[in-house]
Design a protein around this motif. Sequence first.
Motif, PDB file in Angstrom:
ATOM      1  N   ALA A  71      24.751 -11.270   5.815  1.00 53.39           N
ATOM      2  CA  ALA A  71      24.432 -12.525   5.137  1.00 53.39           C
ATOM      3  C   ALA A  71      23.355 -12.315   4.073  1.00 53.39           C
ATOM      4  N   ARG A  72      23.430 -13.101   2.999  1.00 53.99           N
ATOM      5  CA  ARG A  72      22.453 -12.978   1.925  1.00 53.99           C
ATOM      6  C   ARG A  72      21.486 -14.157   1.886  1.00 53.99           C
ATOM      7  N   GLY A  73      21.788 -15.184   2.681  1.00 53.75           N
ATOM      8  CA  GLY A  73      20.918 -16.353   2.670  1.00 53.75           C
ATOM      9  C   GLY A  73      20.798 -16.984   4.043  1.00 53.75           C
ATOM     10  N   VAL A  74      19.640 -17.601   4.293  1.00 56.64           N
ATOM     11  CA  VAL A  74      19.424 -18.329   5.542  1.00 56.64           C
ATOM     12  C   VAL A  74      18.967 -19.734   5.174  1.00 56.64           C
ATOM     13  N   LEU A  75      19.650 -20.728   5.716  1.00 56.25           N
ATOM     14  CA  LEU A  75      19.332 -22.121   5.411  1.00 56.25           C
ATOM     15  C   LEU A  75      18.864 -22.764   6.713  1.00 56.25           C
ATOM     16  N   ILE A  76      17.626 -23.239   6.728  1.00 55.94           N
ATOM     17  CA  ILE A  76      17.092 -23.837   7.954  1.00 55.94           C
ATOM     18  C   ILE A  76      16.860 -25.324   7.723  1.00 55.94           C
ATOM     19  N   ASP A  77      17.574 -26.138   8.475  1.00 56.20           N
ATOM     20  CA  ASP A  77      17.430 -27.584   8.341  1.00 56.20           C
ATOM     21  C   ASP A  77      16.465 -28.107   9.395  1.00 56.20           C
ATOM     22  N   ILE A  78      15.387 -28.752   8.934  1.00 59.23           N
ATOM     23  CA  ILE A  78      14.409 -29.273   9.901  1.00 59.23           C
ATOM     24  C   ILE A  78      14.306 -30.792   9.793  1.00 59.23           C
ATOM     25  N   SER A  79      15.409 -31.418   9.318  1.00 58.10           N
ATOM     26  CA  SER A  79      15.352 -32.871   9.082  1.00 58.10           C
ATOM     27  C   SER A  79      15.114 -33.676  10.352  1.00 58.10           C
ATOM     28  N   SER A  80      15.447 -33.107  11.522  1.00 56.22           N
ATOM     29  CA  SER A  80      15.201 -33.916  12.728  1.00 56.22           C
ATOM     30  C   SER A  80      13.851 -33.635  13.362  1.00 56.22           C
ATOM     31  N   LEU A  81      13.075 -32.751  12.767  1.00 54.60           N
ATOM     32  CA  LEU A  81      11.734 -32.516  13.308  1.00 54.60           C
ATOM     33  C   LEU A  81      10.768 -33.549  12.737  1.00 54.60           C
ATOM     34  N   GLU A  82      10.158 -34.299  13.619  1.00 52.34           N
ATOM     35  CA  GLU A  82       9.192 -35.302  13.162  1.00 52.34           C
ATOM     36  C   GLU A  82       7.771 -34.762  13.184  1.00 52.34           C
ATOM     37  N   ARG A  93       4.311 -21.088  11.438  1.00 57.52           N
ATOM     38  CA  ARG A  93       4.230 -19.626  11.451  1.00 57.52           C
ATOM     39  C   ARG A  93       5.592 -19.005  11.727  1.00 57.52           C
ATOM     40  N   ILE A  94       6.337 -19.639  12.639  1.00 61.70           N
ATOM     41  CA  ILE A  94       7.682 -19.136  12.957  1.00 61.70           C
ATOM     42  C   ILE A  94       8.566 -19.157  11.702  1.00 61.70           C
ATOM     43  N   LEU A  95       8.495 -20.256  10.958  1.00 60.77           N
ATOM     44  CA  LEU A  95       9.298 -20.356   9.736  1.00 60.77           C
ATOM     45  C   LEU A  95       8.905 -19.244   8.767  1.00 60.77           C
ATOM     46  N   GLY A  96       7.598 -19.008   8.666  1.00 55.90           N
ATOM     47  CA  GLY A  96       7.110 -17.934   7.804  1.00 55.90           C
ATOM     48  C   GLY A  96       7.629 -16.576   8.248  1.00 55.90           C
ATOM     49  N   ASN A  97       7.583 -16.338   9.575  1.00 49.21           N
ATOM     50  CA  ASN A  97       8.088 -15.064  10.111  1.00 49.21           C
ATOM     51  C   ASN A  97       9.565 -14.872   9.783  1.00 49.21           C
ATOM     52  N   ILE A  98      10.339 -15.938  10.011  1.00 51.27           N
ATOM     53  CA  ILE A  98      11.783 -15.843   9.763  1.00 51.27           C
ATOM     54  C   ILE A  98      12.036 -15.500   8.296  1.00 51.27           C
ATOM     55  N   ALA A  99      11.287 -16.172   7.407  1.00 49.64           N
ATOM     56  CA  ALA A  99      11.474 -15.914   5.972  1.00 49.64           C
ATOM     57  C   ALA A  99      11.153 -14.466   5.638  1.00 49.64           C
ATOM     58  N   THR A 100      10.075 -13.959   6.218  1.00 52.96           N
ATOM     59  CA  THR A 100       9.676 -12.574   5.932  1.00 52.96           C
ATOM     60  C   THR A 100      10.690 -11.575   6.487  1.00 52.96           C
ATOM     61  N   MET A 101      11.108 -11.797   7.733  1.00 52.94           N
ATOM     62  CA  MET A 101      12.107 -10.899   8.342  1.00 52.94           C
ATOM     63  C   MET A 101      13.398 -10.908   7.538  1.00 52.94           C
ATOM     64  N   SER A 102      13.815 -12.103   7.092  1.00 57.60           N
ATOM     65  CA  SER A 102      15.048 -12.203   6.317  1.00 57.60           C
ATOM     66  C   SER A 102      14.898 -11.424   5.020  1.00 57.60           C
ATOM     67  N   PRO A 143       3.776 -20.156   2.209  1.00 61.37           N
ATOM     68  CA  PRO A 143       3.991 -19.212   1.112  1.00 61.37           C
ATOM     69  C   PRO A 143       5.239 -18.375   1.386  1.00 61.37           C
ATOM     70  N   GLY A 144       5.996 -18.126   0.351  1.00 66.60           N
ATOM     71  CA  GLY A 144       7.178 -17.273   0.512  1.00 66.60           C
ATOM     72  C   GLY A 144       8.394 -18.009   1.026  1.00 66.60           C
ATOM     73  N   ILE A 145       8.242 -19.316   1.290  1.00 66.02           N
ATOM     74  CA  ILE A 145       9.406 -20.081   1.747  1.00 66.02           C
ATOM     75  C   ILE A 145       9.826 -21.030   0.635  1.00 66.02           C
ATOM     76  N   ARG A 146      11.093 -20.963   0.268  1.00 65.17           N
ATOM     77  CA  ARG A 146      11.591 -21.911  -0.715  1.00 65.17           C
ATOM     78  C   ARG A 146      12.109 -23.128   0.032  1.00 65.17           C
ATOM     79  N   THR A 147      11.965 -24.281  -0.584  1.00 66.83           N
ATOM     80  CA  THR A 147      12.417 -25.499   0.079  1.00 66.83           C
ATOM     81  C   THR A 147      13.375 -26.257  -0.838  1.00 66.83           C
ATOM     82  N   ALA A 148      14.171 -27.135  -0.229  1.00 67.63           N
ATOM     83  CA  ALA A 148      15.054 -27.998  -0.998  1.00 67.63           C
ATOM     84  C   ALA A 148      15.155 -29.308  -0.236  1.00 67.63           C
ATOM     85  N   LEU A 149      15.572 -30.354  -0.944  1.00 69.84           N
ATOM     86  CA  LEU A 149      15.583 -31.686  -0.339  1.00 69.84           C
ATOM     87  C   LEU A 149      16.578 -31.795   0.801  1.00 69.84           C
TER      88      LEU A 149
END
Lengths: 133, 133
Positions: free
Chosen positions: B42-53, B61-70, B98-104
């Motif tokens: 895979a060349r991309g990872v898309l993480i949807d967190i819309s249900s996290l309040e 930190r976990i999101l940061g780790n995942i981005a770095t590992m990817s 830092p290092g994580i791109r976001t989209a709506l």
Amino acid sequence: MERIPILRMGKVLLVTIQVDMHDQLAVTLQDDLTSKIVETGARGVLIDISSLEVVDSFIGRILGNIATMSRVLDAQTVVVGMQPAVAITLVELGMSLPGIRTALNVEKGMALLQASMEADEAELEVPDASLED
Amino acid sequence: MERIPILRMGKVLLVTIQVDMHDQLAVTLQDDLTSKIVETGARGVLIDISSLEVVDSFIGRILGNIATMSRVLDAQTVVVGMQPAVAITLVELGMSLPGIRTALNVEKGMALLQASMEADEAELEVPDASLED
């Protein structure tokens, strides 16, 4: 309130069921999905149940309801990622999920939806072809 | 064992986080994701967190780790669906991701990933263009 997120991807709505669906959650999902189909004009609904290890008759019925509601709103439903044990259980429960199309995984399900949406559009473009002489 | 499903859609892996991530679940997700990136190419990872309040520093930190590992596995990570309150909390916690791109939303995130994958491929096709004379 807990609810299952519905992701929009083009003309398809994607739902990943990860938690055990109790009554209220299932009803909320039905309501959310139908509203979202109307709101977005979606033509397809893709439901991923790959993380469900147990599917009882209640969930089977809910999936059937969702498929029927989607159909009357002009959207097709494809259920993907069913585990082998779940398929066995469903058949043993006497539920063959009539009216629900299935696919092995999200990728194949999406391809199935795309193909039938294109077929629908092609039909609309040449309306005379289906008319009798 | 409870785990968050990872859906493959072409060259993108889609993860929808719906439940509160405790330590073990987050570690499992990291392991699963890295294995899956290698397995599927895979060349991309898309993480949807819309249900996290609520997003605390642990999830940040976990999101940061995942981005770095990817990234070290040559896949880009885009986090989508962040709720306004979550954005406020994260900044107040001093986490600017830092290092994580976001989209709506998923659709925009997918477009972002597609665009950068195409840009990468275009670069590979004309290797001489980047060489100095």
